[in-house]
Design a protein around this motif. Structure first.
Motif, short mmCIF file in Angstrom:
data_model
loop_
_atom_site.label_atom_id
_atom_site.label_comp_id
_atom_site.label_asym_id
_atom_site.label_seq_id
_atom_site.Cartn_x
_atom_site.Cartn_y
_atom_site.Cartn_z
N ILE A 150 -7.94 11.06 26.81
CA ILE A 150 -9.25 10.98 27.46
C ILE A 150 -10.05 12.23 27.10
N THR A 151 -11.29 12.01 26.61
CA THR A 151 -12.13 13.17 26.24
C THR A 151 -13.37 13.28 27.11
N ALA A 152 -13.78 12.20 27.75
CA ALA A 152 -14.96 12.29 28.62
C ALA A 152 -14.93 11.20 29.67
N ILE A 153 -15.45 11.55 30.85
CA ILE A 153 -15.55 10.62 31.98
C ILE A 153 -16.91 10.89 32.59
N GLY A 154 -17.75 9.87 32.74
CA GLY A 154 -19.04 10.13 33.35
C GLY A 154 -19.93 8.91 33.36
N ARG A 155 -21.21 9.17 33.53
CA ARG A 155 -22.21 8.10 33.46
C ARG A 155 -22.54 7.87 31.99
N ALA A 156 -22.87 6.62 31.66
CA ALA A 156 -23.09 6.25 30.26
C ALA A 156 -24.03 7.22 29.55
N LYS A 157 -25.08 7.62 30.26
CA LYS A 157 -26.09 8.48 29.62
C LYS A 157 -25.53 9.88 29.32
N GLU A 158 -24.55 10.29 30.13
CA GLU A 158 -24.10 11.68 30.03
C GLU A 158 -23.02 11.90 28.96
N VAL A 159 -22.36 10.82 28.54
CA VAL A 159 -21.22 11.03 27.64
C VAL A 159 -21.55 10.58 26.22
N ASP A 160 -20.86 11.15 25.28
CA ASP A 160 -21.11 10.87 23.86
C ASP A 160 -20.27 9.66 23.43
N THR A 161 -20.94 8.55 23.24
CA THR A 161 -20.23 7.33 22.85
C THR A 161 -20.43 7.00 21.37
N GLU A 162 -21.08 7.88 20.65
CA GLU A 162 -21.34 7.67 19.21
C GLU A 162 -20.03 7.55 18.43
N GLY A 163 -20.05 6.68 17.45
CA GLY A 163 -18.92 6.60 16.52
C GLY A 163 -17.68 5.94 17.10
N ALA A 164 -17.86 5.12 18.15
CA ALA A 164 -16.69 4.46 18.76
C ALA A 164 -16.06 3.48 17.77
N THR A 165 -14.74 3.49 17.72
CA THR A 165 -14.04 2.49 16.89
C THR A 165 -13.74 1.24 17.73
N THR A 166 -13.65 1.40 19.03
CA THR A 166 -13.45 0.26 19.93
C THR A 166 -14.35 0.44 21.15
N VAL A 167 -15.10 -0.60 21.49
CA VAL A 167 -15.92 -0.57 22.70
C VAL A 167 -15.49 -1.72 23.59
N VAL A 168 -15.16 -1.37 24.84
CA VAL A 168 -14.79 -2.38 25.83
C VAL A 168 -15.87 -2.39 26.90
N ASP A 169 -16.41 -3.56 27.19
CA ASP A 169 -17.34 -3.71 28.31
C ASP A 169 -16.53 -4.18 29.52
N ALA A 170 -16.38 -3.29 30.49
CA ALA A 170 -15.56 -3.63 31.65
C ALA A 170 -16.24 -4.68 32.53
N GLY A 171 -17.51 -4.90 32.32
CA GLY A 171 -18.21 -5.97 33.05
C GLY A 171 -18.22 -5.76 34.56
N GLY A 172 -18.24 -4.49 34.96
CA GLY A 172 -18.29 -4.20 36.40
C GLY A 172 -16.94 -4.28 37.09
N THR A 173 -15.85 -4.41 36.32
CA THR A 173 -14.51 -4.49 36.94
C THR A 173 -13.95 -3.08 37.19
N THR A 174 -12.70 -3.05 37.60
CA THR A 174 -12.07 -1.80 38.05
C THR A 174 -11.13 -1.24 36.99
N VAL A 175 -11.25 0.05 36.73
CA VAL A 175 -10.32 0.72 35.80
C VAL A 175 -9.48 1.71 36.61
N ALA A 176 -8.19 1.68 36.37
CA ALA A 176 -7.25 2.60 37.01
C ALA A 176 -6.32 3.14 35.94
N PRO A 177 -5.64 4.27 36.22
CA PRO A 177 -4.61 4.71 35.27
C PRO A 177 -3.54 3.62 35.16
N GLY A 178 -2.92 3.48 33.99
CA GLY A 178 -1.80 2.55 33.86
C GLY A 178 -0.75 2.86 34.91
N LEU A 179 -0.12 1.82 35.45
CA LEU A 179 0.83 2.02 36.54
C LEU A 179 2.15 2.59 36.00
#
Ligand SMILES: [Zn+2]
Length: 415
Positions: free
Chosen positions: A60-89
């Protein structure tokens, strides 16, 4: 009669085994955006005010609001669609044997099935189901070193299995622990499953293990299967292992007054397992809460065991403790993530810069009466899993094992 090409037959067989988990092949940058709810795994701040996570090369290199973080050059983009993200159990208590097979119930692909239950890391409490398990010192050391190596080389589905957990025997001397540690062994199997069942011997050997950086756990409660024995509060407290393994029994729990004595008599991890006594798990939870010690609660399944394997066991524990134990769901998820990661010094389990990019993406199960995912878990339902990610790599999409999630994340680009 049809001729079967042996090479082809082997390939077909290989397909049933997720041995070839995808590995990172070059620089990677994962962006998860449009996160509706971000669970941190940390009890002191279980919900993060962020909708985007960036992970580069598995961290993990950044956590924040979309505007605040650098998303340039992504090799994979996932749209969570408003769902919930948690650390792997994290499952703090499993008994793996060889690859993604267990002889206990002669079941294959159980680890891959756990991944579909959101588990991305497992901790071995001993490879005790190995047929013909050696009990002599040379043999048990060799088996532990072998298991550590084998499970680090092979990651079924990508799941990180920390294995190589020797079950201690009375003939062991300090030098054996030094040698195990030097060979890469970092865990002891459940004290009490081997010949060492008395407090003084256990304490001496746990001390040697600790001296060389090997973590320890103990079998708490009545015998699990024929051949194992009772470990009561006196032995648990005297042995002083880092984790009080299945304090709610596996299956048979100690009486409540003994459980309370253990909670109050040490500061070690209090592990609650699916393969245990649920009432005793709730009693332990209440006791820890009274003591202001919920940070000590960690979860496991203790599978494979006599009760089989439980791919949704960790989710079921989260839901059971939250609903019947009146714990806010966002805190119950910490029992299976951040608490375990901290206690076991893992680099996953928390949504923090620098940690492993291991995530589970979930949503409220379809038709759960809960208004939100957290509400649904507090009502005793399981969430639906839509995706798992380990080391920044997408491992599974809609779970084949959970109830279907209302919404699932989408892969916008990359894979
Ligand atoms: Zn046990």
């Amino acid at each position: 009669m049809m001729f079967t090409d042996p090479a082809k037959a082997l390939n077909e067989k290989d397909k049933r085994w997720p041995h070839d988990a995808p590995q990172a092949t070059g620089p990677s940058k994962l962006v998860i955006r449009n996160i509706g709810l971000l669970l941190s795994g940390a009890m002191e701040k279980p919900i993060l005010d962020a909708d985007t996570i960036v992970a580069e090369n598995g961290k993990i290199t950044a956590i924040g609001r979309a505007k605040e973080v650098d998303t340039e050059g992504a090799t994979t983009v996932v749209d969570a669609g408003g769902t919930t993200v948690a650390p792997g159990l994290i499952d703090s208590h499993v008994h793996p044997v060889a690859g993604d097979w267990t002889p206990r119930q002669n079941q294959s692909n159980w680890i891959d099935s756990y991944l579909h239950g959101g588990v991305t890391t497992m901790i071995s409490a001993g490879e005790v189901h190995m047929p013909g398990r050696p009990r002599d010192v040379v043999g048990l050391k060799a088996m532990a070193i072998f298991a550590q190596r084998a499970f680090w080389t092979l990651r079924p589905g990508g799941v990180k299995v920390h294995a190589g957990a020797p079950v201690i025997e009375c003939e062991m001397v300090e030098d054996d622990f030094r040698e195990l540690a030097a060979a890469g062994v970092k865990l002891l199997g459940e004290v009490g499953l081997g010949g060492v069942k008395d407090g003084p011997t256990a304490r001496k050997m746990v001390g040697w293990a600790r001296k060389y950086g090997i973590q320890s756990t103990i079998h708490t409660g009545g015998p699990s299967i024929p051949g194992s024995g009772l470990i009561d509060k006196d032995v648990v407290l005297e042995a002083d292992t880092d984790v009080v393994g299945h304090i709610n029994g596996g299956h048979t729990a100690l009486p409540d007054d003994q459980i309370r004595c253990i909670c109050e008599g040490c500061k070690r991890g209090l592990e609650l397992v699916h393969n245990g006594n649920e009432r005793s798990a709730l009693f332990t939870l209440r006791t820890a809460r009274e003591m202001g010690d919920l940070g000590r609660i960690i979860l496991g399944t203790d599978a494979p065991a006599g009760s089989g394997v439980q791919p949704l066991g960790i989710l079921r524990m989260v839901s059971m403790l939250s609903s019947l134990g009146d714990v806010p769901a966002e805190l119950a998820f910490c029992f299976a993530t951040g608490n375990t990661a901290r206690m076991r010094a893992l680099d996953c389990g928390l949504i923090e810069v620098g940690r492993s990019a291991d995530f589970v993406i979930m949503d409220k199960a379809q038709h759960s009466p809960g208004k939100t995912i957290l509400d649904s878990v507090q009502l005793g339902d399981l969430p639906g899993i839509g995706m798992t990610i380990i080391d920044g790599i997408i491992r599974t999409q809609r779970s084949r094992n959970t109830p279907p999630a209302t919404k699932v994340p989408e892969i916008v680009s990359g894979h």
